[in-house]
Design a protein around this motif. Structure first.
Motif, PDB file in Angstrom:
ATOM      1  N   SER A  88       0.835  -1.210   0.000  1.00 57.77           N
ATOM      2  CA  SER A  88       0.000   0.000   0.000  1.00 57.77           C
ATOM      3  C   SER A  88       0.869   1.258   0.000  1.00 57.77           C
ATOM      4  CB  SER A  88      -0.931   0.022   1.218  1.00 57.77           C
ATOM      5  OG  SER A  88      -0.207   0.395   2.382  1.00 57.77           O
ATOM      6  N   LYS A  89       2.122   1.119   0.368  1.00 60.54           N
ATOM      7  CA  LYS A  89       3.034   2.266   0.382  1.00 60.54           C
ATOM      8  C   LYS A  89       3.874   2.351  -0.891  1.00 60.54           C
ATOM      9  CE  LYS A  89       3.587   2.211   5.386  1.00 60.54           C
ATOM     10  NZ  LYS A  89       4.442   1.697   6.489  1.00 60.54           N
ATOM     11  N   GLY A  90       3.600   1.475  -1.849  1.00 64.37           N
ATOM     12  CA  GLY A  90       4.300   1.591  -3.123  1.00 64.37           C
ATOM     13  C   GLY A  90       5.419   0.582  -3.321  1.00 64.37           C
ATOM     14  N   TYR A  91       5.564  -0.357  -2.399  1.00 68.89           N
ATOM     15  CA  TYR A  91       6.552  -1.417  -2.613  1.00 68.89           C
ATOM     16  C   TYR A  91       5.920  -2.483  -3.495  1.00 68.89           C
ATOM     17  CZ  TYR A  91       9.177   0.616   1.298  1.00 68.89           C
ATOM     18  OH  TYR A  91       9.878   1.461   2.099  1.00 68.89           O
ATOM     19  N   LYS A  92       6.615  -2.904  -4.520  1.00 73.29           N
ATOM     20  CA  LYS A  92       6.083  -3.938  -5.401  1.00 73.29           C
ATOM     21  C   LYS A  92       6.366  -5.322  -4.824  1.00 73.29           C
ATOM     22  CE  LYS A  92       5.910  -4.096 -10.055  1.00 73.29           C
ATOM     23  NZ  LYS A  92       6.398  -4.114 -11.437  1.00 73.29           N
ATOM     24  N   GLU A  93       5.308  -6.150  -4.778  1.00 71.56           N
ATOM     25  CA  GLU A  93       5.447  -7.465  -4.150  1.00 71.56           C
ATOM     26  C   GLU A  93       6.197  -8.434  -5.058  1.00 71.56           C
ATOM     27  OE1 GLU A  93       1.852  -8.937  -2.446  1.00 71.56           O
ATOM     28  OE2 GLU A  93       2.658 -10.957  -2.164  1.00 71.56           O
ATOM     29  N   ILE A  94       7.134  -9.143  -4.456  1.00 75.94           N
ATOM     30  CA  ILE A  94       7.983 -10.105  -5.163  1.00 75.94           C
ATOM     31  C   ILE A  94       7.926 -11.436  -4.423  1.00 75.94           C
ATOM     32  CG2 ILE A  94      10.371 -10.656  -5.805  1.00 75.94           C
ATOM     33  CD1 ILE A  94       9.480  -8.222  -7.293  1.00 75.94           C
ATOM     34  N   LEU A  95       7.853 -12.525  -5.183  1.00 76.60           N
ATOM     35  CA  LEU A  95       7.992 -13.851  -4.571  1.00 76.60           C
ATOM     36  C   LEU A  95       9.144 -14.546  -5.286  1.00 76.60           C
ATOM     37  CD1 LEU A  95       6.679 -15.761  -2.456  1.00 76.60           C
ATOM     38  CD2 LEU A  95       5.359 -16.733  -4.323  1.00 76.60           C
ATOM     39  N   PRO A  96      10.331 -14.475  -4.735  1.00 80.66           N
ATOM     40  CA  PRO A  96      11.544 -14.888  -5.469  1.00 80.66           C
ATOM     41  C   PRO A  96      11.938 -16.338  -5.201  1.00 80.66           C
ATOM     42  CG  PRO A  96      12.194 -13.852  -3.434  1.00 80.66           C
ATOM     43  CD  PRO A  96      10.676 -13.916  -3.416  1.00 80.66           C
ATOM     44  N   TYR A 101      11.239   0.167  -5.494  1.00 82.63           N
ATOM     45  CA  TYR A 101      10.902  -0.359  -4.165  1.00 82.63           C
ATOM     46  C   TYR A 101      10.301  -1.753  -4.289  1.00 82.63           C
ATOM     47  CZ  TYR A 101      10.964   4.602  -2.652  1.00 82.63           C
ATOM     48  OH  TYR A 101      11.308   5.895  -2.382  1.00 82.63           O
ATOM     49  N   TYR A 102      10.891  -2.721  -3.608  1.00 80.42           N
ATOM     50  CA  TYR A 102      10.333  -4.077  -3.606  1.00 80.42           C
ATOM     51  C   TYR A 102      10.054  -4.536  -2.183  1.00 80.42           C
ATOM     52  CZ  TYR A 102      12.058  -4.719  -8.443  1.00 80.42           C
ATOM     53  OH  TYR A 102      12.300  -4.611  -9.780  1.00 80.42           O
ATOM     54  N   THR A 103       9.063  -5.403  -2.041  1.00 79.16           N
ATOM     55  CA  THR A 103       8.884  -6.100  -0.775  1.00 79.16           C
ATOM     56  C   THR A 103       8.662  -7.567  -1.078  1.00 79.16           C
ATOM     57  OG1 THR A 103       7.668  -6.195   1.325  1.00 79.16           O
ATOM     58  CG2 THR A 103       6.374  -5.729  -0.656  1.00 79.16           C
ATOM     59  N   ALA A 104       9.207  -8.434  -0.264  1.00 78.46           N
ATOM     60  CA  ALA A 104       9.118  -9.859  -0.550  1.00 78.46           C
ATOM     61  C   ALA A 104       9.009 -10.671   0.729  1.00 78.46           C
ATOM     62  CB  ALA A 104      10.351 -10.320  -1.325  1.00 78.46           C
ATOM     63  N   TYR A 105       8.082 -11.618   0.698  1.00 78.62           N
ATOM     64  CA  TYR A 105       8.066 -12.625   1.755  1.00 78.62           C
ATOM     65  C   TYR A 105       8.915 -13.805   1.309  1.00 78.62           C
ATOM     66  CZ  TYR A 105       6.836 -17.100   3.574  1.00 78.62           C
ATOM     67  OH  TYR A 105       6.940 -18.366   4.059  1.00 78.62           O
ATOM     68  N   THR A 106       9.759 -14.310   2.181  1.00 80.22           N
ATOM     69  CA  THR A 106      10.442 -15.587   1.937  1.00 80.22           C
ATOM     70  C   THR A 106      10.727 -16.279   3.267  1.00 80.22           C
ATOM     71  OG1 THR A 106      12.734 -14.816   2.160  1.00 80.22           O
ATOM     72  CG2 THR A 106      11.767 -14.701  -0.062  1.00 80.22           C
ATOM     73  N   PRO A 107      10.851 -17.588   3.215  1.00 81.25           N
ATOM     74  CA  PRO A 107      11.512 -18.275   4.321  1.00 81.25           C
ATOM     75  C   PRO A 107      13.006 -17.937   4.253  1.00 81.25           C
ATOM     76  CG  PRO A 107      10.449 -19.845   2.822  1.00 81.25           C
ATOM     77  CD  PRO A 107      10.449 -18.503   2.154  1.00 81.25           C
TER      78      PRO A 107
END
Length: 426
Positions: free
Chosen positions: A191-199, A256-262
């Motif tokens: 919501s703040k402009g970080y693009k979601e990444i699942l790498p 700007y990126y944001t990513a969830y990972t283990p």
RNA sequence: GGAGGGGUGGCCGAGCGGUUGAAGGCGACGGUCUUGAAAAUCGUUUCCCGAUUAUAUCGGGACGUGAGUUCGAAUCUCACCCCCUCCGCCA
């Protein structure tokens, strides 16, 4: 990786950096010695190569004119043999110089407090819903593993049967809480402009070298045997390497990126530490933020990044403080780092839950991530930053401990309820 | 896992072993033309290292990566990596 020119022409700055970080100066001496020999040899080889090019041109002309080339061919052969021989040595020197340069740490920013170790880190600010200091409990607060056991939401015994020590098995509301936090953090960040990444979470050697984990910290990484891959210790690795070997346009920045990972860490050398509970695991979940910015913006961006990570803690109502790491505690690749430490009532102390760093061009130079300014010739390295927003396992710990009630139940923070579907774990 | 095809500049796409750092096209930028735009037309347009009287000039390097053949390799040989197609297997 530092700029070779800086190391060569501004050696005292690098010396000072190494001293402040408690590093010996021997790596610098070794590097300079090899680098000087390399440069001298390169100059010689380039001169000879120039000569060879001239002769080759000459041969082409003579052959076109049907003239005899036997004599000049002999000279060409001599020069060529000479170059081949010297090039072998040059290759060795280049490789050695690179290996030395790759293990020299980044230079701390001038605003980083001087200090020998973590005891000299500087507290910047403190926050809690009640204003600064965490509220006192009117009963003795429990550790998160005791709370978890009461509700059977984390099963450490079975996790160690399945995998081993430092693994966890989340069950029921525990698993749900982990998933809720992941979605909450990703939604807020995007919501703040970080693009979601699942790498990818397995990466190659080049990526690990790009962000600075290799070659110096091989011992801290898990690795697959055949084919060989490294398990990421943080999403920073795959996400920063998205733009490895690329030249970006000025207009593309900032990214700007944001990513969830283990995340996977060997935790070698921390055998006695945090053996109970969720704090120090071989595998844990994390939502990360990564930025690519123009050099002149990076320190402003570090403040914004840190604020964005803080925002998550504030929305969850978790007391925390912001610490500026001192030169002696600063990570290898970082020029400046703020740690966010969350208050854990069960331990009666603050524990790291996020680490926000500006790497300046250190990673960009290793990973060869550049950008081109509009209307200007040539390229520049971008600045890279990253920060946890946040470490999910430790957020679970903080929620269990801070929101525990006298009867053992755990109230779910307001902001998380739509994700959890319940208001209380009881 | 088996069989085949391919990796060239921001993109598409040429390239008899010797002025090919790379034709041509697209895109982008600048000029002319135009009230403006389009069209047309002319020109410019990769990156890295080094030297230097230093936004110019000169030298070296880079056509997936590495090695080899050769005086000389984008062009020939070998190995590796990646991508695509078909068959098999599989969530």
């Amino acid at each position: 990786m530092l700029d070779v020119k800086v190391v060569r022409e501004n050696t005292s700055r690098v010396e000072e950096s190494l001293r402040k970080r408690n590093y010996g100066l021997s790596i610098l001496d070794r590097f300079l010695k090899i680098e000087n020999e390399r440069r001298e040899l390169l100059r010689l080889i380039e001169e000879k190569r120039g000569r060879r090019n001239k002769i080759s041109e000459e041969i082409a002309k003579l052959k076109k004119g049907k003239k005899d080339v036997v004599l000049i061919l002999a000279e060409a052969k001599d020069i060529s043999d000479f170059i081949t021989e010297k090039e072998e040595r040059l290759k060795v020197l280049e490789e050695e110089a690179r290996q030395e340069l790759l293990i020299i740490p980044n230079i701390p920013h001038k605003s980083v407090p001087a200090g020998k170790d973590e005891t000299e880190n500087v507290e910047i600010r403190k926050w809690s819903a009640s204003g600064g200091v965490p509220k006192e409990f009117d009963f003795p607060p429990l550790n998160h593993w005791d709370i978890a056991a009461m509700h059977d939401i984390i099963d450490f015994d079975r996790a160690s049967k399945i995998a081993g020590a430092r693994f966890s098995l989340m069950k029921g509301m525990g698993a749900r809480l982990e998933r809720a936090l992941m979605n909450f953090m990703l939604d807020l960040n995007t919501s703040k402009g970080y693009k979601e990444i699942l790498p990818p979470i397995l990466v190659n050697r080049e990526s690990m070298t790009g962000t600075g984990q290799l070659p110096k910290f091989e011992m801290e990484l898990f690795k697959t045997a055949d084919p060989e891959f490294y398990l990421i210790p943080t999403a920073e690795v795959p996400v920063t390497n998205i733009h490895r070997d690329e030249i970006l346009n000025e207009g593309d920045l900032p990214i700007y990126y944001t990513a969830y990972t283990p995340c996977f860490r060997r935790e070698a050398g921390s055998y006695g530490k945090d053996t109970r509970g969720l704090i120090r695991q071989h595998q844990f979940n994390k939502v990360e933020i990564v930025k690519f910015v123009k050099p002149e913006d990076s320190y402003n961006e570090l403040e914004k990044l840190t604020n964005d990570a803080e925002d998550i803690l504030q929305r969850l109502g978790l007391p925390y403080r912001v610490i500026a790491l001192c030169t002696g505690d600063l990570g290898f690749s970082a020029a400046k780092t703020y740690d966010l430490e969350v208050w854990l009532p069960g331990q009666q102390r603050y524990r790291e839950i996020s680490s926000c760093s500006n790497f300046e061009d250190f990673q960009a130079r290793r990973a060869n991530i550049r950008f081109k300014r509009e209307g200007k010739k040539g390229t520049e390295f971008v600045h890279t930053l990253n920060g946890s927003a946040l470490a999910i396992g430790r957020t679970v710990v903080a929620i269990l401990e801070n929101y525990q009630q006298k009867d053992g139940s755990v109230v779910i923070p307001e902001a998380l309820r739509e994700y959890m579907g319940v208001e209380v774990i009881r």
